[in-house]
Write a protein that holds these residues in place. Structure first.
Motif, PDB file in Angstrom:
ATOM      1  N   LEU A  68      65.329  19.358 -18.867  1.00 29.14           N
ATOM      2  CA  LEU A  68      64.885  20.742 -18.693  1.00 29.14           C
ATOM      3  C   LEU A  68      63.833  20.853 -17.595  1.00 29.14           C
ATOM      4  O   LEU A  68      63.893  21.760 -16.753  1.00 29.14           O
ATOM      5  CB  LEU A  68      64.320  21.273 -20.013  1.00 29.14           C
ATOM      6  CG  LEU A  68      63.744  22.694 -19.969  1.00 29.14           C
ATOM      7  CD1 LEU A  68      64.842  23.711 -19.702  1.00 29.14           C
ATOM      8  CD2 LEU A  68      63.011  23.021 -21.265  1.00 29.14           C
ATOM      9  N   GLN A  69      62.887  19.931 -17.573  1.00 25.03           N
ATOM     10  CA  GLN A  69      61.824  20.010 -16.583  1.00 25.03           C
ATOM     11  C   GLN A  69      62.356  19.842 -15.161  1.00 25.03           C
ATOM     12  O   GLN A  69      61.845  20.458 -14.220  1.00 25.03           O
ATOM     13  CB  GLN A  69      60.748  18.940 -16.875  1.00 25.03           C
ATOM     14  CG  GLN A  69      59.837  19.275 -18.037  1.00 25.03           C
ATOM     15  CD  GLN A  69      60.524  19.119 -19.386  1.00 25.03           C
ATOM     16  OE1 GLN A  69      61.420  18.269 -19.526  1.00 25.03           O
ATOM     17  NE2 GLN A  69      60.134  19.909 -20.368  1.00 25.03           N
ATOM     18  N   THR A  70      63.401  19.030 -15.005  1.00 30.47           N
ATOM     19  CA  THR A  70      64.006  18.880 -13.681  1.00 30.47           C
ATOM     20  C   THR A  70      64.512  20.220 -13.167  1.00 30.47           C
ATOM     21  O   THR A  70      64.327  20.568 -11.998  1.00 30.47           O
ATOM     22  CB  THR A  70      65.177  17.876 -13.725  1.00 30.47           C
ATOM     23  OG1 THR A  70      64.855  16.776 -14.559  1.00 30.47           O
ATOM     24  CG2 THR A  70      65.517  17.386 -12.333  1.00 30.47           C
ATOM     25  N   PHE A  71      65.147  20.982 -14.054  1.00 30.86           N
ATOM     26  CA  PHE A  71      65.658  22.293 -13.662  1.00 30.86           C
ATOM     27  C   PHE A  71      64.538  23.302 -13.435  1.00 30.86           C
ATOM     28  O   PHE A  71      64.654  24.185 -12.574  1.00 30.86           O
ATOM     29  CB  PHE A  71      66.622  22.814 -14.728  1.00 30.86           C
ATOM     30  CG  PHE A  71      68.011  22.295 -14.576  1.00 30.86           C
ATOM     31  CD1 PHE A  71      68.965  23.008 -13.862  1.00 30.86           C
ATOM     32  CD2 PHE A  71      68.388  21.089 -15.132  1.00 30.86           C
ATOM     33  CE1 PHE A  71      70.251  22.522 -13.708  1.00 30.86           C
ATOM     34  CE2 PHE A  71      69.671  20.591 -14.989  1.00 30.86           C
ATOM     35  CZ  PHE A  71      70.610  21.320 -14.275  1.00 30.86           C
ATOM     36  N   MET A  72      63.461  23.169 -14.185  1.00 29.75           N
ATOM     37  CA  MET A  72      62.348  24.094 -13.994  1.00 29.75           C
ATOM     38  C   MET A  72      61.717  23.898 -12.621  1.00 29.75           C
ATOM     39  O   MET A  72      61.436  24.871 -11.911  1.00 29.75           O
ATOM     40  CB  MET A  72      61.305  23.899 -15.095  1.00 29.75           C
ATOM     41  CG  MET A  72      61.811  24.194 -16.491  1.00 29.75           C
ATOM     42  SD  MET A  72      62.395  25.896 -16.721  1.00 29.75           S
ATOM     43  CE  MET A  72      60.828  26.757 -16.810  1.00 29.75           C
ATOM     44  N   VAL A  73      61.502  22.647 -12.212  1.00 30.69           N
ATOM     45  CA  VAL A  73      60.878  22.422 -10.912  1.00 30.69           C
ATOM     46  C   VAL A  73      61.835  22.783  -9.778  1.00 30.69           C
ATOM     47  O   VAL A  73      61.404  23.270  -8.724  1.00 30.69           O
ATOM     48  CB  VAL A  73      60.351  20.978 -10.752  1.00 30.69           C
ATOM     49  CG1 VAL A  73      59.268  20.688 -11.771  1.00 30.69           C
ATOM     50  CG2 VAL A  73      61.468  19.949 -10.840  1.00 30.69           C
ATOM     51  N   SER A  74      63.137  22.578  -9.985  1.00 32.33           N
ATOM     52  CA  SER A  74      64.074  22.939  -8.920  1.00 32.33           C
ATOM     53  C   SER A  74      64.191  24.456  -8.797  1.00 32.33           C
ATOM     54  O   SER A  74      64.303  24.988  -7.688  1.00 32.33           O
ATOM     55  CB  SER A  74      65.441  22.294  -9.154  1.00 32.33           C
ATOM     56  OG  SER A  74      66.115  22.862 -10.247  1.00 32.33           O
ATOM     57  N   SER A  75      64.141  25.172  -9.921  1.00 32.05           N
ATOM     58  CA  SER A  75      64.173  26.639  -9.869  1.00 32.05           C
ATOM     59  C   SER A  75      62.955  27.176  -9.128  1.00 32.05           C
ATOM     60  O   SER A  75      63.060  28.117  -8.326  1.00 32.05           O
ATOM     61  CB  SER A  75      64.226  27.226 -11.283  1.00 32.05           C
ATOM     62  OG  SER A  75      65.424  26.873 -11.934  1.00 32.05           O
ATOM     63  N   ALA A  76      61.795  26.587  -9.402  1.00 27.47           N
ATOM     64  CA  ALA A  76      60.585  26.998  -8.693  1.00 27.47           C
ATOM     65  C   ALA A  76      60.705  26.707  -7.200  1.00 27.47           C
ATOM     66  O   ALA A  76      60.260  27.498  -6.353  1.00 27.47           O
ATOM     67  CB  ALA A  76      59.367  26.288  -9.280  1.00 27.47           C
ATOM     68  N   ALA A  77      61.340  25.579  -6.858  1.00 29.63           N
ATOM     69  CA  ALA A  77      61.463  25.196  -5.453  1.00 29.63           C
ATOM     70  C   ALA A  77      62.362  26.145  -4.673  1.00 29.63           C
ATOM     71  O   ALA A  77      62.095  26.435  -3.499  1.00 29.63           O
ATOM     72  CB  ALA A  77      62.002  23.766  -5.351  1.00 29.63           C
TER      73      ALA A  77
END
Length: 320
Positions: free
Chosen positions: A60-69
């Motif tokens: 989940l955290q991988t997707f959160m940081v990529s969404s922010a990016a």
């Protein structure tokens, strides 16, 4: 002081007072789609807040940081469309240039893990298309949005796939076209996103109109998309047999009532376990779920409010 603060909050809450407010509204709609897709559970074989699905290299955290990016990319593509003055197809090169910059930022944020590159392309194209439509009118219709997106990318399959000839394919999309003849997300975009139009949006609206909670609406929409999408992530992981298997199971789940019935939910749980056992992940369908939610939000759709899950403990009151 209180009056001044109230006026400030009112200003921020009224998007019409913001400079370039249409670009912010467009980007926000598609970011909403990305975040709601990530938060949906259970998704067969996919990363959710409670499961890594069939993935060992992302959570989940991988997707959160990529969404922010990638979030600024959506705004910039919308702004590009709003300011464009030439034919629709001439904006694509600039959209791809912006997308390439944010793809690099996505991969840097995730340590090289491909989480949302397909979504970056789809949402970037649609954000720019929405900007093109809204250059001269305050709102964007469904037909105008998809027709403009198709016009933006017309010829992309001929230029980037059918013209490969004997050249060695470099990207996953090129390799899958060479092996199976599938057009992937390029074909979806050039056709005006038919899976979103014909499967995603109707399923979302039907589930919403039924009074289902938000999680069920999102999951039911995903299953409808999985039943129809030519999911290249599944093809990449398991070939045509994997795609046929998941499509057939998704259609069976739809016949059971999808995420809106107990029988459908039980079948979704079984499919999740099967996908994990086979290392299958319908990532292309997940991207199209995000796109579907983003388009619906852009068109003014209102999803049901999120509600706490049964049995969840309430958060303690803060000490103020």
């Amino acid at each position: 002081m209180k009056y001044a603060l109230r006026r400030t909050l009112d200003w921020y809450s009224d998007m019409s007072l913001w400079p370039q407010s249409n670009a912010w509204a467009i980007g926000s709609a598609f970011l909403t789609g990305a975040l709601l897709e990530i938060s949906t559970h259970p998704k067969p074989g996919l990363v959710t807040p409670r499961s890594n699905g069939s993935h060992r290299d992302m959570n989940l955290q991988t997707f959160m940081v990529s969404s922010a990016a990638i979030a600024p990319c959506l705004y910039q593509c919308a702004e590009l469309g709003l300011g464009h003055s030439g034919p629709n197809w001439t904006v694509l090169a600039s959209v791809r240039e912006i997308g390439a910059r944010y793809e690099a930022r996505l991969l840097k944020a995730t340590g090289g893990v491909n989480t949302q590159r397909g979504l970056l392309f789809s949402a970037g194209v649609l954000s720019a298309a929405a900007g093109l439509v809204m250059r001269h009118q305050p709102n964007c219709s469904e037909a105008a949005l998809f027709d403009t997106a198709a016009d933006m990318v017309r010829g992309i399959c001929d230029r980037e796939l059918r013209s490969l000839g004997n050249r060695t394919p470099q990207t996953a999309g090129e390799k899958l076209y060479k092996e199976y003849g599938v057009l992937g997300i390029r074909g979806e975009a050039e056709a005006g996103f038919p899976t979103v139009r014909s499967a995603g949006l109707p399923a979302l609206r039907t589930a919403r109109d039924s009074g289902a909670p938000l999680g069920a609406v999102l999951l039911d929409t995903l299953i409808a998309i999985m039943a129809e999408a030519e999911d290249t992530t599944l093809l990449w992981r398991g070939g045509p047999e994997a795609l046929t298997f998941v499509q057939a199971e998704a259609r069976r789940i739809r016949a059971l009532g999808g995420a809106l019935t107990e029988a459908g939910m039980a079948a979704i749980q079984t499919l999740d376990a099967d996908c994990i056992a086979r290392h299958l992940s319908p990532g292309g369908s997940a991207d199209l779920l995000a796109v579907t939610v983003g388009v619906d939000a852009l068109l003014g759709g209102i999803l049901p409010p999120a509600t706490p899950e049964p049995g969840a403990s309430p958060a303690p009151a803060p000490n103020l």
